[in-house]
Design a protein around this motif. Structure first.
Motif, PDB file in Angstrom:
ATOM      1  N   UNK A   1       0.614  -1.436  -0.006  1.00  0.00           N
ATOM      2  CA  UNK A   1      -0.087  -0.007  -0.275  1.00  0.00           C
ATOM      3  C   UNK A   1       0.735   1.422   0.095  1.00  0.00           C
ATOM      4  N   UNK A   2       0.310   2.292  -0.851  1.00  0.00           N
ATOM      5  CA  UNK A   2       1.462   3.510  -0.775  1.00  0.00           C
ATOM      6  C   UNK A   2       0.461   4.639   0.007  1.00  0.00           C
ATOM      7  N   UNK A   3       1.398   5.431   0.418  1.00  0.00           N
ATOM      8  CA  UNK A   3       1.032   6.667   1.675  1.00  0.00           C
ATOM      9  C   UNK A   3      -1.046   6.220   1.695  1.00  0.00           C
ATOM     10  N   UNK A   4      -0.785   4.809   2.681  1.00  0.00           N
ATOM     11  CA  UNK A   4      -1.613   4.836   3.496  1.00  0.00           C
ATOM     12  C   UNK A   4      -0.763   5.224   4.989  1.00  0.00           C
ATOM     13  N   UNK A   5      -1.882   5.550   5.677  1.00  0.00           N
ATOM     14  CA  UNK A   5      -1.685   6.258   7.555  1.00  0.00           C
ATOM     15  C   UNK A   5      -1.998   5.200   8.295  1.00  0.00           C
TER      16      UNK A   5
ATOM     17  N   UNK B   1      -9.762   0.003   7.206  1.00  0.00           N
ATOM     18  CA  UNK B   1      -7.752   0.326   7.695  1.00  0.00           C
ATOM     19  C   UNK B   1      -7.720  -1.225   8.319  1.00  0.00           C
ATOM     20  N   UNK B   2      -6.912  -1.482   7.992  1.00  0.00           N
ATOM     21  CA  UNK B   2      -5.954  -2.889   7.593  1.00  0.00           C
ATOM     22  C   UNK B   2      -5.503  -3.407   8.937  1.00  0.00           C
ATOM     23  N   UNK B   3      -5.218  -3.834  10.044  1.00  0.00           N
ATOM     24  CA  UNK B   3      -4.751  -4.910  10.838  1.00  0.00           C
ATOM     25  C   UNK B   3      -3.521  -5.493  10.411  1.00  0.00           C
ATOM     26  N   UNK B   4      -2.561  -5.399  10.791  1.00  0.00           N
ATOM     27  CA  UNK B   4      -1.196  -5.540  10.363  1.00  0.00           C
ATOM     28  C   UNK B   4      -0.635  -6.232  11.975  1.00  0.00           C
ATOM     29  N   UNK B   5       0.822  -7.545  11.408  1.00  0.00           N
ATOM     30  CA  UNK B   5       1.669  -7.379  12.726  1.00  0.00           C
ATOM     31  C   UNK B   5       2.908  -7.787  11.759  1.00  0.00           C
ATOM     32  N   UNK B   6       3.929  -7.200  12.588  1.00  0.00           N
ATOM     33  CA  UNK B   6       5.330  -6.952  12.188  1.00  0.00           C
ATOM     34  C   UNK B   6       6.148  -8.077  12.815  1.00  0.00           C
ATOM     35  N   UNK B   7       6.473  -9.236  12.967  1.00  0.00           N
ATOM     36  CA  UNK B   7       7.000  -9.607  13.632  1.00  0.00           C
ATOM     37  C   UNK B   7       8.912  -9.770  13.479  1.00  0.00           C
TER      38      UNK B   7
ATOM     39  N   UNK C   1       4.111   4.097   3.041  1.00  0.00           N
ATOM     40  CA  UNK C   1       4.367   2.878   1.649  1.00  0.00           C
ATOM     41  C   UNK C   1       4.397   1.409   3.139  1.00  0.00           C
ATOM     42  N   UNK C   2       3.539   0.818   2.682  1.00  0.00           N
ATOM     43  CA  UNK C   2       3.890  -0.941   3.455  1.00  0.00           C
ATOM     44  C   UNK C   2       3.655  -1.200   2.677  1.00  0.00           C
TER      45      UNK C   2
ATOM     46  N   UNK D   1      -9.203 -10.052   7.878  1.00  0.00           N
ATOM     47  CA  UNK D   1      -7.606 -10.305   6.583  1.00  0.00           C
ATOM     48  C   UNK D   1      -6.202  -9.773   8.081  1.00  0.00           C
ATOM     49  N   UNK D   2      -5.431 -10.231   7.917  1.00  0.00           N
ATOM     50  CA  UNK D   2      -4.095  -9.310   8.170  1.00  0.00           C
ATOM     51  C   UNK D   2      -3.036  -9.540   7.147  1.00  0.00           C
ATOM     52  N   UNK D   3      -2.458  -8.326   8.125  1.00  0.00           N
ATOM     53  CA  UNK D   3      -1.470  -8.266   6.887  1.00  0.00           C
ATOM     54  C   UNK D   3      -0.033  -7.659   7.661  1.00  0.00           C
ATOM     55  N   UNK D   4       0.412  -9.497   6.539  1.00  0.00           N
ATOM     56  CA  UNK D   4       2.476  -9.836   8.188  1.00  0.00           C
ATOM     57  C   UNK D   4       3.256  -9.193   7.194  1.00  0.00           C
ATOM     58  N   UNK D   5       3.952  -8.262   7.464  1.00  0.00           N
ATOM     59  CA  UNK D   5       4.592  -6.460   7.386  1.00  0.00           C
ATOM     60  C   UNK D   5       5.959  -7.099   7.139  1.00  0.00           C
ATOM     61  N   UNK D   6       6.972  -6.573   5.973  1.00  0.00           N
ATOM     62  CA  UNK D   6       7.625  -6.743   5.359  1.00  0.00           C
ATOM     63  C   UNK D   6       9.010  -5.728   5.751  1.00  0.00           C
ATOM     64  N   UNK D   7       7.845  -4.567   5.454  1.00  0.00           N
ATOM     65  CA  UNK D   7       8.778  -3.335   5.204  1.00  0.00           C
ATOM     66  C   UNK D   7       8.224  -1.606   5.607  1.00  0.00           C
ATOM     67  N   UNK D   8       8.623  -1.357   5.869  1.00  0.00           N
ATOM     68  CA  UNK D   8       7.752   0.033   6.345  1.00  0.00           C
ATOM     69  C   UNK D   8       8.590   1.394   5.855  1.00  0.00           C
ATOM     70  N   UNK D   9       7.810   2.719   5.396  1.00  0.00           N
ATOM     71  CA  UNK D   9       8.602   3.716   4.573  1.00  0.00           C
ATOM     72  C   UNK D   9       7.379   4.756   5.027  1.00  0.00           C
TER      73      UNK D   9
END
Length: 666
Positions: free
Chosen positions: A483-487, A510-516, A532-533, A548-556
């Motif tokens: 996703x680009x430009x998300x809050x 809104x989207x729930x995410x987890x970053x291990x 950007x996520x 739905x869960x977004x398993x995070x890889x990177x964030x900027x």
């Protein structure tokens, strides 16, 4: 890991739109199109996992010889040994082959060398042991392709060898009764990427005249070995792994049923990746700690009660492995201190467990972005495990350092070595010298497969559709999306703070995410930031609720500069696709629906007009509409007002020079 570049495929392909029109969910359609399944026919062939993928085993060189020698051993009731390896691939191969032989009345020994005192592969001491037991035929699984001297030694004792392996071959093959390896230069087998357990399966298929009956009995073992050995899940591997996942879900052997329960995943929907994370480490732990026979015993167990006890014991070994790993990791962190290494890491410690240091080397290489060597010292000797990073060729580097080493072996990405304690300093210096002269490529780019440009791509049903991609793994990974430009709405610690739960907002959703393994302090952004996520979309199951869960890889942090450049009249060279007539019409109608005016920051204007479209793409559409004198821009500090012309003339899109240039015209 910090990525220097994100490669984002903006825009929706015509192939994806065609697959969606054919009934595929939007997310699955986009993935299939990105992977070359650009028609419904190609997509269905890939998703169906047909048994047609099973190749004729007799196309593998020496298969007829292997079948003939094995059948003679069965007919004459010879004493046979199955010689395996201590990793998951080797253990599952050994289990399957020995069980099949014993069911046919063969007196069968099993031999797996000790990781700590014997090391990998066939050795002469083991052959002596088997000869003393009266063995006349050794069948190797997942090893043996380089055992030329050992094969000759076995022959001198009156022992034949049938070698089944999947590793790369040297120019001179062992002089065995048969050498079955699809990587042989003279092999006519169409699929070279079988695991060791896959090659053993092909021998049994040749002996039985087909593979389907074998899959009913052994598909769970074959899938486990294939996934654990990180083999590409395409072609034949995809089919046999899909069959194995079905068996693991519905009717696993008692040992694996007990291990699934002990690992806490019994009754849950399984994927190839969850199998790799839940079962493989527990079986591997036994081999790493020099107790592979415990894993073998569990896989061969027929009693559910004993299987439960053995599964608990195996999980205990895995906890021991984790404790050893944590201890070595903490010592390594203390040695490194706060400074970020700018060259290879070479650490040595007294009595570090030889079976564990490779895992820690991998973690350090990943964390610091440099090749890593971990060495365990015992008296005057040291044994090391090496892991690469960034394309650095470890084998070439160790070759350069050969004068400082007693021995080394491996390949470009992973290797092992032995050296004298007194040479440790010289080795560290030589490795740093080679690294300085041959730095890694340094391309720390993140390849993103999908740009999420509309909310329907992340609905529960759309994400659930990705189940059809299973089994996922090497060569068929779960898709990486962004996703680009998300809050970034919130970020809260999970558990002890090692992990983070996030909430993102985009498209008025809104989207729930987890970053291990990423703490809140290490995110690089704070709530309220536009970001950007990058993530893997997954379905989370909790108390019978699926979401739905977004398993995070990177964030900027989101960079609005490309968008501001567009509004100022510069078409960006950053992957923006040429807009279609439909894109331009959507932006124009949206502006008219807002009363003919949108104002605010560049990103806010783009979000107002078409929330599901990439903001730079909206900006390019507006730039073309301005060129055609349909809209006006007025800049106010860091913001812009876009105003639609009240009585617009009819226009011809072919008159747009911007559009022509983006399409490759004059």
């Amino acid at each position: 890991m910090s990525y220097t570049e994100w490669k984002i495929p903006y825009g929706q392909s015509e192939a994806a739109e065609g697959l969606a029109a054919a009934g595929y969910a939007p997310l699955l359609a986009a993935v299939l199109a990105a992977r070359g399944m650009d028609t419904p026919e190609k997509a269905e062939r890939f998703l169906r996992c047909s048994p047609d993928a099973l190749g004729d085993p007799f196309l593998i060189s020496d298969m007829s010889l292997a079948v003939e020698r094995t059948r003679r051993a069965i007919a004459e009731r010879e004493h046979v040994a199955v010689y395996g390896d201590y990793d998951v691939d080797g253990i599952t191969s050994t289990c399957m082959m020995s069980d099949w032989l014993r069911r046919r009345g063969v007196e069968c020994e099993v031999y797996i060398p000790g990781r700590l005192d014997e090391g990998y592969g066939v050795n002469c001491r083991a052959i002596d042991t088997l000869a003393a037991l009266g063995v006349t035929l050794i069948i190797t699984v997942d090893c043996g392709i380089t055992a030329a001297a050992e094969t000759d030694y076995a022959a001198s004792l009156g022992i034949d060898m049938v070698i089944t392996d999947h590793h790369e071959c040297k120019s001179a093959l062992p002089r065995a009764a048969a050498v079955v390896d699809p990587k042989r230069a003279d092999s006519g087998y169409p699929f070279r990427e079988l695991a060791g357990v896959g090659v053993a399966f092909k021998l049994l298929s040749a002996l039985e005249g087909g593979g389907e009956a074998l899959l009913r009995d052994y598909a769970d073992l074959i899938a486990l070995g294939t996934v654990a050995d990180v083999m590409p899940l395409e072609g034949e591997n995809r089919y046999i792994t899909s069959r194995g996942m079905e068996k693991l879900q519905r009717d696993p052997r008692p040992g694996l049923r007990a291990l699934l329960k002990e690992a806490g995943v019994s009754g849950k929907r399984l994927s190839a990746i969850s199998i790799g994370y839940s079962l493989a480490p527990r079986i591997n732990a036994a081999g790493r700690l020099g107790q592979a026979e415990k894993a073998l015993r569990l896989l061969l167990e027929t009693s559910p009660e004993r299987a439960a006890e053995e599964a608990a014991e195996l999980c205990g070994l895995n906890r021991d492995r984790q404790a050893l790993e944590t201890g070595i990791w903490e010592q390594a962190q203390t040695m490194l201190g706060d400074a970020k290494p700018d060259g290879p890491i070479v650490l040595a410690g007294e009595g570090w467990h030889q079976g564990i240091i490779g895992i820690v080397a991998s973690r350090l290489a990943e964390k610091y972005g440099v090749p890593t060597v971990m060495i365990t010292l015992d008296g005057a000797e040291g044994k090391g495990s090496c892991r690469s990073f960034g394309g650095f060729n470890l084998f070439d580097a160790l070759s350069f350092c050969a004068a400082e080493l007693d021995a080394f072996g491996g390949h470009a990405l992973a290797a092992g070595l032995t050296l004298k304690r007194e040479r440790l300093g010289q080795f560290r210096q030589k490795l740093a010298e080679y690294y300085a002269a041959h730095p890694p490529c340094g391309d720390m780019s993140l390849d993103i497969e999908l740009h999420i440009d509309r909310p329907e791509m992340l609905t529960l049903s759309s994400v659930e559709s990705l189940d059809r991609l299973e089994p996922c793994g090497t060569s068929n990974p779960p898709p990486t999306a962004c996703l680009t430009g998300a809050v970034l709405v919130s970020a809260t610690p999970l558990g002890t703070g090692k992990h983070t739960r996030l909430k993102l907002a985009k498209f008025n959703h809104s989207y729930e995410c987890v970053w291990f393994s990423r703490s809140v302090d290490a995110l690089g952004a704070v709530p309220g930031d536009r970001v950007d996520a990058a993530f893997v979309p997954q379905v989370n199951e909790y108390r019978s609720r699926r979401s739905v869960q977004l398993n995070m890889i990177a964030l900027r942090r989101h960079d609005p500069k490309p968008l501001s450049a567009v509004f100022e009249g510069h078409v960006p060279d950053c992957g923006a696709p040429a807009p279609t007539r439909r894109d331009l019409a959507v932006v124009w109608r949206s502006l008219r629906s807002l009363g003919g005016e949108a104002r605010g920051s560049f990103a806010a204007v783009a979000e107002q007009l078409v929330p599901g479209m990439w903001d730079v793409e909206v900006g390019v559409c507006l730039l073309i509409l301005r060129e055609l004198q349909l809209v006006y821009f007025r800049f106010e500090g860091s913001g812009v007002t876009v105003q639609a012309r009240r009585n617009p003339p009819k226009v011809d899109l072919n008159n747009s020079k911007i559009l022509a240039s983006m399409k490759g015209g004059a």
